[in-house]
Design a protein around this motif. Structure first.
Motif, mmCIF file in Angstrom:
data_model
loop_
_atom_site.group_PDB
_atom_site.id
_atom_site.type_symbol
_atom_site.label_atom_id
_atom_site.label_comp_id
_atom_site.label_asym_id
_atom_site.label_seq_id
_atom_site.Cartn_x
_atom_site.Cartn_y
_atom_site.Cartn_z
ATOM 1 N N ILE A 16 -5.348 1.315 -8.890
ATOM 2 C CA ILE A 16 -4.905 1.356 -7.642
ATOM 3 C C ILE A 16 -4.154 0.145 -7.571
ATOM 4 O O ILE A 16 -4.787 -1.117 -7.539
ATOM 5 C CB ILE A 16 -6.107 1.634 -6.592
ATOM 6 N N GLU A 17 -2.881 0.195 -6.957
ATOM 7 C CA GLU A 17 -1.930 -1.003 -6.578
ATOM 8 C C GLU A 17 -1.919 -1.273 -4.921
ATOM 9 O O GLU A 17 -0.899 -0.993 -4.713
ATOM 10 C CB GLU A 17 -0.858 -0.835 -7.405
ATOM 11 N N PRO A 18 -2.677 -2.001 -4.258
ATOM 12 C CA PRO A 18 -2.523 -2.046 -2.972
ATOM 13 C C PRO A 18 -1.584 -2.882 -2.742
ATOM 14 O O PRO A 18 -1.240 -4.117 -3.216
ATOM 15 C CB PRO A 18 -3.868 -2.905 -2.432
ATOM 16 N N GLY A 19 -0.766 -2.821 -1.543
ATOM 17 C CA GLY A 19 0.248 -3.844 -0.962
ATOM 18 C C GLY A 19 -0.519 -4.631 0.041
ATOM 19 O O GLY A 19 -1.687 -5.090 -0.311
ATOM 20 N N GLY A 20 0.126 -5.088 1.096
ATOM 21 C CA GLY A 20 -0.492 -5.893 2.138
ATOM 22 C C GLY A 20 -1.627 -4.969 2.808
ATOM 23 O O GLY A 20 -1.243 -4.137 3.597
ATOM 24 N N ILE A 21 -2.825 -5.376 2.738
ATOM 25 C CA ILE A 21 -3.769 -4.549 3.534
ATOM 26 C C ILE A 21 -4.754 -5.811 4.392
ATOM 27 O O ILE A 21 -4.648 -6.944 4.130
ATOM 28 C CB ILE A 21 -4.741 -4.324 2.409
#
Length: 276
Positions: free
Chosen positions: A174-179
């Motif tokens: 899983i590659e989150p961006g800005g969270i």
């Protein structure tokens, strides 16, 4: 059929907390792990089983996995979410801090995976979910040690996916961006501590300002976006190998694929407001 069981690390807040609740809503018995049990009280009140676990302590991880197997008889999903961002110039960051970041973000995740895999192999089924970041595909100034951990976890996940496939085990990144979590503030604090003075001070001021930017924070996605992606992955018959989601993740990863290195250097430096 027995109820499926999931273990989520870093469950005391943010992505981990949202993921634990998401998996519970999908019918899983969920163990939420964190170093401090008091930070898991909220989840415990909602039926998540709290588990004291430090991913840099082998005895702690062994005890946690043994407890889950003893109580539930199986582990179907492992979500390696525990991690943090420690920014600072490669020159400035003490090696003890660099090693600690690798211990938490990489070795902790892979050691816990080592402990869980024998049970998944015996079941001939399971899913390992590794939370990396868009920072495992792109890079930013003064983030070298952090990005190094995420690039490493991406590569290790690819190798593990090949190794685990014959045993019916899926490996998902899983590659989150800005969270919208505490991550940016923690990274900015670490950055100022290591490079807030000296030759990299001007760069540190620009990057810290970007990490704490209210404008960026307003655009960040809620942790539930990542939890939803994990929910899709663990319930899919054939999950994707990667899920890039959250503010900026897909466009920035896509841009990195097509833009030459020096052009990307310029784009990232301008976006952050780096001094020339």
């Amino acid at each position: 059929m027995p109820t499926k069981t999931a273990l989520v690390t870093g469950a005391s807040s943010g992505i981990g907390e949202a993921t634990a609740l998401k998996l519970q809503s999908l019918g899983y018995t969920v163990y939420g792990a964190a170093r401090r049990l008091d930070r898991l009280e909220k989840l415990g009140d909602r039926g998540i089983r709290p588990l004291a676990m430090d991913v840099t302590d082998d005895d702690s991880m062994r005890a946690g996995v043994e407890r889950i197997v003893a109580e539930a008889g199986r582990i179907d999903v492992l979500v390696n979410n525990a991690g943090y961002g420690s920014y600072g110039s490669i020159e400035d960051v003490p090696l003890d801090e660099a090693r600690r970041q690798f211990d938490v973000n990489v070795f902790g995740a892979l050691r816990l995976t080592q402990l869980v895999l024998p049970h998944m192999r015996e079941q001939r089924a399971g899913t390992v979910v590794n939370i990396t970041s868009m920072g495992g595909k792109i890079y930013t100034p003064l983030g070298g040690w952090y990005h190094g951990t995420k690039f490493a976890l991406e590569a290790l996940s690819d190798c593990l996916r090949l190794e685990a496939k014959p045993f019916g085990i899926d490996v998902v990144v899983i590659e989150p961006g800005g969270i919208a979590t505490e991550w940016g503030g923690i990274a900015a604090d670490k950055l100022e501590e290591s490079s807030g003075s000296g030759p990299y001070a001007a760069q540190a001021a620009a990057v810290a300002s970007s990490l704490r930017s209210e404008a960026n924070a307003k655009r960040n996605s809620p942790p539930s976006v990542i939890a939803d992606a994990i929910g899709k992955a663990v319930t899919a018959r054939r999950p994707k190998t990667r899920y890039a989601t959250g503010f900026g993740a897909k466009p920035l990863i896509g841009l990195r694929r097509i833009v030459p290195d020096r052009a990307f250097d310029t784009l990232i430096s301008r976006a952050i407001g780096m001094p020339r």
